[in-house]
Design a protein around this motif. Structure first.
Motif, short mmCIF file in Angstrom:
data_model
loop_
_atom_site.label_atom_id
_atom_site.label_comp_id
_atom_site.label_asym_id
_atom_site.label_seq_id
_atom_site.Cartn_x
_atom_site.Cartn_y
_atom_site.Cartn_z
N ALA A 32 36.30 38.75 43.09
CA ALA A 32 36.69 40.10 42.71
C ALA A 32 35.53 40.81 42.03
O ALA A 32 34.58 40.17 41.54
CB ALA A 32 37.90 40.06 41.78
N LEU A 46 39.64 35.34 39.67
CA LEU A 46 40.68 36.33 39.88
C LEU A 46 41.97 35.81 39.27
O LEU A 46 42.62 34.92 39.81
CB LEU A 46 40.85 36.61 41.38
N ALA A 48 45.74 35.73 38.44
CA ALA A 48 46.96 36.24 39.08
C ALA A 48 48.05 35.18 38.96
O ALA A 48 47.76 33.97 38.97
CB ALA A 48 46.70 36.55 40.55
N ARG A 95 47.03 41.25 43.14
CA ARG A 95 46.08 40.19 42.77
C ARG A 95 46.53 38.84 43.32
O ARG A 95 45.71 38.08 43.84
CB ARG A 95 45.95 40.11 41.24
N GLN A 113 38.30 46.50 42.08
CA GLN A 113 39.05 47.48 41.31
C GLN A 113 38.16 48.66 40.98
O GLN A 113 37.02 48.50 40.55
CB GLN A 113 39.60 46.87 40.01
#
Length: 272
Positions: A32, A46, A48, A95, A113
């Motif tokens: 990411a 990342l 999530a 995510r 993002q």
């Protein structure tokens, strides 16, 4: 000669004072990135939730996971608009879906993002031609009623404009309202053509091939979300206590359910 040597020393000192330019970003090295309008900051992990513990949004979850899977495999995929009630897991689902796709096919797709006004044209130029798929994520998007320039730019990026997003990029947007652009009851009273005014506001939402609504939790959904998290974390809980928690919080949502689970973990002396 002495003056020339002095000038050379001054020039060398000035060169040392100027920081070296950062190395170019490796768009294939990280899961990411965060785009600030001029450059990207890599995100090493990342974060999530597991898809298995996300309850109460089964239809939305299935659609998002499938669309991200297609993107990761280089197949035709939609731009996505996830709209609706706050705290119902829109951002977390995006995510989680990207992380699941990465686990199935490492290196296939990355999440980026960005803010809606953060130089998306420059970002698209960076991503165009990279041998990887990207999901550009704009969180909590909303334009004021007078911000026609911002909404039209996004409309153009989605389709039809000369600076539209490249083929290896899809947009995912979350918003608390389906129309994205702020609307007012007075629009219905437009003396010329009220339907045209409303249609123009909805035209941006219509550019997304996949539009998914996230609605307020029922009591059963709220309890199911808690049950999923609690089972995953091996936490004991009480239905009456959980309902009392949401009453004190003023409503039910996935976020309130997670806050209750966090409270359970704290009571048990556990980290989450």
């Amino acid at each position: 000669m002495a003056v020339e040597r002095l000038l050379e020393r001054i020039a060398d000192a000035l060169d040392r004072m100027v920081p070296s330019p950062p190395p170019p970003i490796d768009w294939c090295a990280h899961p990411a990135y965060v785009w600030d309008g001029a450059k990207a900051r890599p995100v090493a992990v990342l974060e999530a939730p597991s898809l298995d513990v996300m309850r109460g949004i089964d239809k939305q979850k299935a659609a998002v996971v499938e669309n991200v899977r297609r993107l990761a495999q280089g197949h035709a995929a939609h731009d996505m608009l996830l709209w609706g009630s706050r705290g119902m897991g829109k951002s977390a689902l995006l995510r989680a879906a990207v992380r699941a796709a990465q686990e199935a096919a490492p290196g296939s797709v990355a999440l980026v993002q960005a803010a809606p006004d953060a130089g998306l044209t420059h970002l698209f130029a960076e991503l165009r031609g990279v041998a990887r798929q990207f999901l550009v994520f704009i969180d909590d998007l909303g334009f004021d009623s007078g911000d026609t320039d911002g909404s039209r730019k996004l409309r153009s990026w989605l389709e039809g404009g000369v600076e539209a997003r490249p083929a290896n990029v899809r947009l995912a947007v979350t918003s608390n309202r389906r129309a994205i652009v702020e609307r007012h009851a007075a629009e219905q009273d437009d003396p010329i053509n009220p339907r045209d005014v409303v249609d123009d506001k909805l035209a941006l939402a219509d550019r997304f091939g996949l539009s998914l609504g996230f609605h307020a939790c029922s009591q059963d959904d709220y309890l199911a979300i808690i049950a999923g998290y609690a089972a995953h974390l091996d936490l004991a809980w009480n239905e009456g206590d959980a309902l009392e928690w949401c009453k004190r919080r003023g409503g039910r949502s996935g976020r309130v359910a997670w806050q209750y689970v966090n409270e359970l973990a704290g009571r048990a002396g556990r980290a989450v």
